[in-house]
Design an enzyme around this catalytic site. Structure first.
Site, PDB file in Angstrom:
ATOM      1  N   LYS A  93      -0.550  -7.762   5.912  1.00  0.00           N
ATOM      2  CA  LYS A  93      -1.167  -9.054   5.610  1.00  0.00           C
ATOM      3  C   LYS A  93      -2.509  -8.777   4.941  1.00  0.00           C
ATOM      4  O   LYS A  93      -3.240  -7.867   5.342  1.00  0.00           O
ATOM      5  CB  LYS A  93      -1.369  -9.839   6.908  1.00  0.00           C
ATOM      6  CG  LYS A  93      -2.081 -11.154   6.713  1.00  0.00           C
ATOM      7  CD  LYS A  93      -1.396 -12.274   7.481  1.00  0.00           C
ATOM      8  CE  LYS A  93      -1.945 -13.632   7.077  1.00  0.00           C
ATOM      9  NZ  LYS A  93      -1.149 -14.284   6.022  1.00  0.00           N
ATOM     10  N   GLU A 153      -7.491   2.883   8.380  1.00  0.00           N
ATOM     11  CA  GLU A 153      -7.333   4.308   8.053  1.00  0.00           C
ATOM     12  C   GLU A 153      -8.266   5.137   8.915  1.00  0.00           C
ATOM     13  O   GLU A 153      -9.255   4.623   9.423  1.00  0.00           O
ATOM     14  CB  GLU A 153      -7.739   4.600   6.589  1.00  0.00           C
ATOM     15  CG  GLU A 153      -7.000   3.825   5.546  1.00  0.00           C
ATOM     16  CD  GLU A 153      -7.504   4.081   4.128  1.00  0.00           C
ATOM     17  OE1 GLU A 153      -8.301   5.016   3.918  1.00  0.00           O
ATOM     18  OE2 GLU A 153      -7.085   3.333   3.235  1.00  0.00           O
ATOM     19  N   ARG A 160     -12.913  13.775   7.475  1.00  0.00           N
ATOM     20  CA  ARG A 160     -13.966  14.599   6.852  1.00  0.00           C
ATOM     21  C   ARG A 160     -15.340  14.046   7.237  1.00  0.00           C
ATOM     22  O   ARG A 160     -15.431  12.986   7.841  1.00  0.00           O
ATOM     23  CB  ARG A 160     -13.831  14.490   5.327  1.00  0.00           C
ATOM     24  CG  ARG A 160     -13.993  13.036   4.880  1.00  0.00           C
ATOM     25  CD  ARG A 160     -14.032  12.846   3.382  1.00  0.00           C
ATOM     26  NE  ARG A 160     -14.381  11.474   3.043  1.00  0.00           N
ATOM     27  CZ  ARG A 160     -13.529  10.467   2.959  1.00  0.00           C
ATOM     28  NH1 ARG A 160     -12.240  10.652   3.193  1.00  0.00           N
ATOM     29  NH2 ARG A 160     -13.958   9.253   2.648  1.00  0.00           N
ATOM     30  N   LYS A 195       0.831  -1.209   0.000  1.00  0.00           N
ATOM     31  CA  LYS A 195       0.000   0.000   0.000  1.00  0.00           C
ATOM     32  C   LYS A 195       0.867   1.261   0.000  1.00  0.00           C
ATOM     33  O   LYS A 195       1.871   1.326   0.701  1.00  0.00           O
ATOM     34  CB  LYS A 195      -0.907   0.040   1.240  1.00  0.00           C
ATOM     35  CG  LYS A 195      -1.938  -1.079   1.306  1.00  0.00           C
ATOM     36  CD  LYS A 195      -2.890  -0.874   2.482  1.00  0.00           C
ATOM     37  CE  LYS A 195      -4.012  -1.909   2.470  1.00  0.00           C
ATOM     38  NZ  LYS A 195      -4.992  -1.664   3.565  1.00  0.00           N
TER      39      LYS A 195
HETATM   40  C1  MV4 Z   1      -7.182  -4.202   2.789  1.00  0.00           C
HETATM   41  C2  MV4 Z   1      -7.910  -5.356   2.435  1.00  0.00           C
HETATM   42  C3  MV4 Z   1      -7.442  -6.562   2.906  1.00  0.00           C
HETATM   43  N1  MV4 Z   1      -6.329  -6.617   3.670  1.00  0.00           N
HETATM   44  N2  MV4 Z   1      -6.077  -4.311   3.550  1.00  0.00           N
HETATM   45  C4  MV4 Z   1      -9.636  -1.039   0.218  1.00  0.00           C
HETATM   46  C5  MV4 Z   1     -10.094   0.316   0.615  1.00  0.00           C
HETATM   47  C6  MV4 Z   1      -9.118   0.767   1.626  1.00  0.00           C
HETATM   48  N3  MV4 Z   1      -9.760   1.608   2.572  1.00  0.00           N
HETATM   49  C7  MV4 Z   1      -8.584  -0.486   2.209  1.00  0.00           C
HETATM   50  N4  MV4 Z   1      -8.978  -1.568   1.345  1.00  0.00           N
HETATM   51  C8  MV4 Z   1      -8.665  -2.835   1.640  1.00  0.00           C
HETATM   52  N5  MV4 Z   1      -7.570  -2.984   2.413  1.00  0.00           N
HETATM   53  C9  MV4 Z   1      -5.676  -5.490   3.964  1.00  0.00           C
HETATM   54  N6  MV4 Z   1      -4.571  -5.567   4.711  1.00  0.00           N
HETATM   55  C10 MV4 Z   1      -9.050  -5.209   1.650  1.00  0.00           C
HETATM   56  C11 MV4 Z   1      -9.424  -3.949   1.224  1.00  0.00           C
HETATM   57  C12 MV4 Z   1     -10.568  -3.847   0.372  1.00  0.00           C
HETATM   58  C13 MV4 Z   1     -10.649  -4.526  -0.870  1.00  0.00           C
HETATM   59  C14 MV4 Z   1      -9.644  -5.321  -1.367  1.00  0.00           C
HETATM   60  C15 MV4 Z   1      -9.757  -5.978  -2.594  1.00  0.00           C
HETATM   61  C16 MV4 Z   1     -10.924  -5.845  -3.348  1.00  0.00           C
HETATM   62  C17 MV4 Z   1     -11.934  -5.038  -2.891  1.00  0.00           C
HETATM   63  C18 MV4 Z   1     -11.810  -4.391  -1.660  1.00  0.00           C
HETATM   64  C19 MV4 Z   1     -12.847  -3.593  -1.224  1.00  0.00           C
HETATM   65  C20 MV4 Z   1     -12.741  -2.951  -0.008  1.00  0.00           C
HETATM   66  C21 MV4 Z   1     -11.599  -3.082   0.775  1.00  0.00           C
END
Ligand code: MV4
Length: 443
Positions: free
Chosen positions: A201, A287, A291, A158
């Site tokens: 992870k 996160e 806002r 990320k």
């Molecule tokens: C993740 C996750 C799984 N594991 N982090 C996407 C939006 C942001 N706010 C954080 N997100 C994600 N973070 C970890 N460590 C899954 C998401 C996620 C996501 C991932 C793949 C496909 C669609 C998704 C939709 C929402 C959140």
């Protein structure tokens, strides 16, 4: 209290803020681009100032134009809404420098939470549960491989200044990590101006649940419960609900961790603490948004607290008159984002709304700045209305949602109304068998 407040946004949220200001007895000034002269926000505000051409960089993101509009109209404070300048620490700081109150948290809080790694560090210090991961910038491929093997694949890479699904990559093994590593860093620089990335992870089949917090300038921090936001497509939320269908034990941990983080950083104003919740009910902070969010109405419906009014009052220095025990949760709310977009290609479908009938009746709320005959401009995001329903239980909210969506008529453009109806009639959804991956797998 302020006498006059400027709204630096457009569409439904600009109108939502104007409505809060009216009820507070504050004069409202909206700024608008040449493409938004016909918006209801412009019609309903006490004053409206055109600040430039349709391109957001020349209007809603034009800091000089917005601060000039504050100066010319004598607005003492500015509400940024969501998107545009809402989480821009330089804007908040410039407001402070020129003596305009920014209705939101301090520039320092915006800055800390804008850097997801600093946010995670703050959460960890506060004793909040975070995702297993690097917890620090990962600077080399060797280091990335070591972290990934330590926590175990799959992992997510990320960008520290990404967020909301931007600048993240799912990586399943060493080979993939080696292949994407340089691109991930390059894209972080290109997208967010910093190569800073970290590794977490990957939480499989997680639900995305967030907690609304609200804090005044005197250290009083309250939570307003959680929202379930797992129904999303391409990281765009489509349907949100409050509360989330989770065990009370999980709910209590989410609430207490959200308040712990806000207290630890001395947060003020409204904010949202986002978590992933896995199948076993483990929760992980990801996160914090500094806002007001698109989905704030579902929280307003179940608590009766007007979040936008409180943002204004807190910025004016008022004290929260409640303690946590005064916040009572009642019933179940769902919000359906009605976007003008093609239901199969998901591409925007701007154009003239030739016929419009919004639903009504018990437990129905519409937040929208459009009307029959309105021409949806092509320059901005495609959300044209939010339909929010409130009922006693989740199943009653689903029935009310189906009823209200069925009453809705929006001709001339394609919308997400049929998609919402399909979701509400889906067995998995009705049974609460959902995760962030569910909708896209279903489509
Ligand atoms: C993740 C996750 C799984 N594991 N982090 C996407 C939006 C942001 N706010 C954080 N997100 C994600 N973070 C970890 N460590 C899954 C998401 C996620 C996501 C991932 C793949 C496909 C669609 C998704 C939709 C929402 C959140």
């Amino acid at each position: 209290m302020f006498k006059r407040v400027l709204v630096a946004n457009r569409g439904e949220i600009a109108l939502r803020i104007v409505r809060a200001l009216k009820e507070l007895g504050i004069e409202s000034v909206v700024v608008f681009s040449e493409a938004d002269a016909d918006s209801l926000a412009v019609k309903f505000a006490d004053k409206a100032v055109c600040i430039g051409p349709p391109d957001p960089s020349q209007s809603y993101l034009n800091i000089q134009a917005i601060l000039s509009a504050c100066n010319i109209t004598g607005a003492e404070a500015v509400h940024p809404g969501y998107g545009f300048l809402a989480e821009n620490p330089s804007f908040a700081e410039l407001c402070r420098d020129v003596g305009v109150v920014f209705i939101g948290p301090s520039p320092e809080h915006i800055e800390v939470m804008g850097d997801k790694l600093r946010a995670i560090k703050a959460a960890k210090e506060a004793g909040v549960s975070v995702v297993p991961g690097s917890l620090d910038e990962v600077e080399s491929l060797d280091e990335a491989l070591a972290v990934a093997n330590d926590i175990g694949y799959p992992v997510m890479v990320k960008a520290a200044f990404g967020g909301g699904g931007r600048g993240m990559r799912l990586v399943k093994n060493d080979d993939e990590l080696e292949r994407v590593w340089e691109a991930a860093r390059r894209e972080a620089v290109a997208g967010f101006g910093s190569a800073k990335v970290y590794i977490e992870k990957f939480i499989e089949d997680a639900r995305h649940i967030e907690v609304q917090v609200i804090a005044d300038k005197y250290g009083n921090v309250l939570h307003l419960g959680e929202r379930e936001c797992s129904i999303q497509r391409r990281h765009q939320k489509l349907l949100e609900e409050a509360p989330a269908a989770i065990p009370n034990s999980v709910r209590k941990r989410l609430w207490s961790d959200a308040v712990k983080l806000a207290e630890h950083v001395g947060y003020e104003s409204a904010g949202t603490v986002e978590f992933l919740v896995d199948r076993d009910g483990n929760h992980y902070f990801i996160e914090m948004n500094t806002r007001v969010q698109v989905e704030h109405p579902v929280t307003e419906m179940i608590t009766g607290v007007d979040i936008v009014k409180w943002q204004v009052m807190i910025a004016a220095g008022e004290r929260l008159p409640y303690t946590q025990d005064d916040i009572k949760f009642s019933g179940w709310a769902m919000e359906f984002r009605i976007n003008a977009e093609d239901p199969t290609t998901f591409t925007p479908s701007p154009g003239k709304i030739t016929k419009l009938v919004f639903p009504g009746g018990p437990g129905v709320r519409i937040d929208s700045a459009v009307y029959e005959g309105y021409e949806i401009p092509p320059y901005y995001d495609s959300m044209v209305a939010k339909l929010i329903v409130h009922a006693d239980t989740r199943i009653d909210a689903i029935k009310r949602g189906i009823r209200a969506l069925s009453e809705t008529v929006i001709d001339g453009v394609k919308t997400t109304v049929p998609l919402h109806l399909a979701v509400l009639k889906d067995e998995d959804f009705v049974n609460g068998n959902i995760s962030v991956e569910w909708l896209e797998a279903r489509l």
